[in-house]
Design a protein around this motif. Structure first.
Motif, PDB file in Angstrom:
ATOM      1  N   UNK A 142       0.763  -1.291   0.128  1.00  0.00           N
ATOM      2  CA  UNK A 142       0.052   0.064   0.113  1.00  0.00           C
ATOM      3  C   UNK A 142       0.956   1.259  -0.056  1.00  0.00           C
ATOM      4  N   UNK A 143       0.175   2.392  -0.169  1.00  0.00           N
ATOM      5  CA  UNK A 143       0.939   3.462   0.011  1.00  0.00           C
ATOM      6  C   UNK A 143      -0.049   4.614   0.442  1.00  0.00           C
ATOM      7  N   UNK A 144       0.395   5.521   1.322  1.00  0.00           N
ATOM      8  CA  UNK A 144      -0.410   6.622   1.844  1.00  0.00           C
ATOM      9  C   UNK A 144       0.460   7.757   2.559  1.00  0.00           C
ATOM     10  N   UNK A 145       0.065   9.025   2.401  1.00  0.00           N
ATOM     11  CA  UNK A 145       1.032   9.929   3.334  1.00  0.00           C
ATOM     12  C   UNK A 145       2.343  10.096   3.089  1.00  0.00           C
ATOM     13  N   UNK A 146       2.778   9.772   1.633  1.00  0.00           N
ATOM     14  CA  UNK A 146       4.042   9.885   1.432  1.00  0.00           C
ATOM     15  C   UNK A 146       4.977   8.621   1.786  1.00  0.00           C
ATOM     16  N   UNK A 147       4.422   7.572   2.224  1.00  0.00           N
ATOM     17  CA  UNK A 147       5.002   6.276   2.359  1.00  0.00           C
ATOM     18  C   UNK A 147       4.520   5.180   1.657  1.00  0.00           C
ATOM     19  N   UNK A 148       5.570   4.406   1.586  1.00  0.00           N
ATOM     20  CA  UNK A 148       5.029   2.905   0.748  1.00  0.00           C
ATOM     21  C   UNK A 148       5.473   1.859   1.609  1.00  0.00           C
ATOM     22  N   UNK A 149       4.584   0.774   1.483  1.00  0.00           N
ATOM     23  CA  UNK A 149       4.612  -0.332   2.301  1.00  0.00           C
ATOM     24  C   UNK A 149       4.633  -1.648   1.689  1.00  0.00           C
ATOM     25  N   UNK A 150       5.431  -2.405   1.779  1.00  0.00           N
ATOM     26  CA  UNK A 150       5.627  -3.621   1.026  1.00  0.00           C
ATOM     27  C   UNK A 150       5.708  -4.870   1.977  1.00  0.00           C
TER      28      UNK A 150
END
Length: 337
Positions: free
Chosen positions: A278-286
């Motif tokens: 996912x991605x939100x608020x300027x961060x990307x998570x995998x």
């Protein structure tokens, strides 16, 4: 779900057949995410694009863990503010009132439902035999139902239909979008993403402003003010944040694409196999299947990797929360520095 179970087993067989030779992502350093993790006490037995069904019969959706029980043998499909959609192996589409927690409709579609969406009392659905349909609750009748080309096997991350004004966009199992006018279903428009023979269903579909974003496991498509753009990749997951599309690939890459699908950022984690992203608020998570949760900045130039434990059950991300193996991880508490 006889038909869907066969497809699911096909996916599972292909995934596990190569386990003995599979290589794994092994980061040099990881950090603890215990400060962001709490237990919700559930176990996900089935996953759809919109949420997960728990073994208890309850479900997780974009609103979090629900106390409503779907009923024995039912799996969660979707919901809105008023109703919950669930289905079973017999092709029954159950509509549950959130206030009373009781079923107000049980529509026999005779074929297992893959995905469905409800909007203003109208339900758009896609069946396991690649049939799409529109059902109107107030009249208790089908407005349209039409079958597309048969499919052999699908990726289980089947996207749900979306409503855009008076139109419904149907993400079909054979790599195309069918755009249907609710009041004039005879003049449907078809947009082809891919013509692969297997694992070619639409796995991601969303509308961001005036742009529609869709993806199969092999191709990403955008339709909007910048025209129609395409990008080919082996796609595990798609995310969107602040005008940038992020692709998580089966080669361990995370790609950042602009509205013209031009690459503006890239990172690669050797042998990473993404379970969710996912991605939100300027961060990307995998989240890698081995339990490494990668947190990056929007440019994909900074990173921090957390060890959250191997992924044993289906994982689901909604908003800022990751549901994994009975734990809820608040992603907003995790940074890349």
């Amino acid at each position: 779900m006889k038909g869907l179970s066969l497809l699911t087993f096909t996916v599972a067989a292909l995934l596990f057949s190569g386990c003995s030779s599979k290589k794994y992502f092994e980061p040099e350093q990881t950090f603890s995410a215990s400060n962001a993790s709490t237990s919700y006490g559930g176990s996900i037995s089935d996953l759809s694009r919109e949420g997960g069904t728990l073994k208890s019969g309850q479900y997780i959706s974009k609103a979090g863990v629900s106390t409503v029980n779907l009923g024995e043998g039912y799996r969660f499909l979707n919901e809105n503010d008023t109703y919950i959609l669930a289905t079973n192996t017999e092709g029954i589409l159950k509509v549950i009132d959130k206030k009373t927690k009781e079923a107000v409709r049980e529509v026999s579609l005779k074929v297992p439902v893959v995905s469905a969406t409800i909007h203003n009392g109208v339900i758009a659905y896609i069946l396991n035999n690649n049939t799409f349909g529109i059902y109107q609750m107030k009249d208790n009748r089908k407005l349209v139902e039409s079958r597309s080309e048969a499919t052999v096997a699908i990726d289980t991350r089947a996207a749900s239909p979306i409503f855009i004004d008076g139109l419904v966009v149907m993400p079909m199992l054979d790599g195309k979008l069918i755009i249907v006018n609710i009041n004039d279903s005879d003049n449907a428009k078809v947009v082809y993403l891919s013509t692969e023979k297997v694992f070619n269903n639409i796995i991601y579909l969303s509308r961001k402003g005036n742009t529609m974003i869709a993806a199969t496991p092999k191709r990403l498509l955008t339709l909007g003010s910048s025209g129609q753009n395409e990008y080919k990749a082996n796609i595990s997951e798609v995310a969107f944040d602040k005008g940038i599309i992020y692709l998580f690939t089966k080669e361990g890459e995370i790609l950042a694409l602009n509205s013209y699908l031009e690459k503006v950022g890239e990172a690669k984690y050797k042998f990473a196999h993404y379970s969710v992203g996912t991605a939100f608020n300027g961060k990307v998570y995998g989240l890698d299947q081995g339990g490494s949760l990668i947190v990056m900045n929007s440019a994909l130039t900074k990173q921090k990797i957390y060890d959250v434990g191997e992924v044993d059950e289906p994982a689901f991300i909604t908003g800022t929360k990751l549901y994994k193996d009975g734990d809820m991880i608040e992603l907003s508490k995790l940074g890349y520095e």
